[in-house]
Structures are given as C-alpha cells and as structure tokens.
Scaffold this active site. Structure first.
Site, PDB file in Angstrom:
ATOM      1  N   ASP A 122     153.218  69.675  52.831  1.00  0.00           N
ATOM      2  CA  ASP A 122     153.999  70.042  51.644  1.00  0.00           C
ATOM      3  C   ASP A 122     155.207  69.119  51.475  1.00  0.00           C
ATOM      4  O   ASP A 122     155.538  68.713  50.360  1.00  0.00           O
ATOM      5  CB  ASP A 122     154.482  71.492  51.741  1.00  0.00           C
ATOM      6  N   ASP A 142     151.012  77.430  56.706  1.00  0.00           N
ATOM      7  CA  ASP A 142     152.434  77.150  56.499  1.00  0.00           C
ATOM      8  C   ASP A 142     153.214  77.785  57.644  1.00  0.00           C
ATOM      9  O   ASP A 142     152.901  78.912  58.056  1.00  0.00           O
ATOM     10  CB  ASP A 142     152.914  77.717  55.166  1.00  0.00           C
TER      11      ASP A 142
END
EC number: 3.4.23.36
Length: 156
Positions: A136, A117
């Site tokens: 995501d 991330d």
C-alpha cells in the site's frame, strides 16, 4: 524499462517478505496485535477484501477476482504509459513501485482471499483504526510519483 522491472521486483519481494514474517513467523494472524512502539507503531492484523480503507469490501469470490483483474489492468496501463511516454528515472521508479505493490496485493488475494494489512500508525492523539502494508505504501508513493514525474508531456 529495466528500472521499472527491478524496482517492481524488489518492492514485491519486500512486501511479500514482510507479510510472511508478520503473518506467519510472528503469528499475527492468531495473535491479532503486537505493540511495537506504542502508540506510534503497532501491528494489527486486518484482512482487507476490498481496496483502500476497506472500500468495495465484500467477501464474495466475484469481488476478489474483479479486484485481481483490475490490478492486472492497472499494471498493464502503467507499463503502456511509461513505454509510450517514457518518463525520467524517477517516473520509472514510481511506476515500478506501483506495479510491485499492486502485484504484492494480488498474490495476497490468491493465497489468502484478502490482502494482509498489518501496519497501524497513530500520532498526536488521533487514533487510526486502519491498517496497511508495504504494498500500500509503494502504491501510494508510486501513484504520487507518477503524477509528479510521469512522462515528458508537461502542462502549459
């Protein structure tokens, strides 16, 4: 189903290319953070061993493999759903986004043991401590799209 495949393919490719660029080319894994448009858009390296917002986070191999298996089950269920109750074009695109994003995060778990991330957005004086990635975003939009356009069955 061609729409699902191509949407998933391009989503997966965009996700993996963005992760490769940020993690390896920009070397965010060592730098930790890069301010792009502060405070709105920043790159902040985060290795997520759990699901969204670090839920179910644990550094065990069992958790990693359970989450990989769960992603494959969800991808299979989405494919089955859109095959049995074929939605319109928007629903097929939503399914492709969800599947491509899920498979992008699966590859991260295989390669790194965690999901890479790196996007961090802050606005309006509210500091956001969480990071996310292209996969995501695709999963979120895909799930929302399936709720809106997920099949021919309409609530009465």
């Amino acid at each position: 189903m061609t729409t699902v495949f191509w949407t998933g393919f391009w989503t997966f490719l965009l996700d993996q290319a963005s992760k490769y660029y940020v993690v390896h080319y920009l070397d965010l894994r060592l730098r930790g953070e890069i301010d792009v448009l502060p405070p709105f858009l920043n790159l902040r390296m985060a290795w997520n061993t759990g699901i969204n917002f670090g839920l179910m986070s644990g550094n065990s191999d069992l958790a990693r493999w359970v989450l990989i298996g769960l992603a494959f089950v969800i991808c299979g269920a989405v494919l089955y759903w859109v095959h049995k109750d074929r939605p319109g074009r928007m629903g097929l695109i939503a399914a492709g986004l969800m599947i491509g994003g899920a498979l992008g995060n699966v590859v991260d778990r295989f390669l790194y043991g965690a999901v890479a991330d790196f996007l961090n957005m802050t606005c309006c004086g509210i500091s956001n401590p969480y990071a996310f990635n292209v996969a995501d975003i695709a999963i979120f939009i895909g799930a929302f799209g399936l709720v809106l356009w997920g099949g021919s069955q309409k609530a009465t």
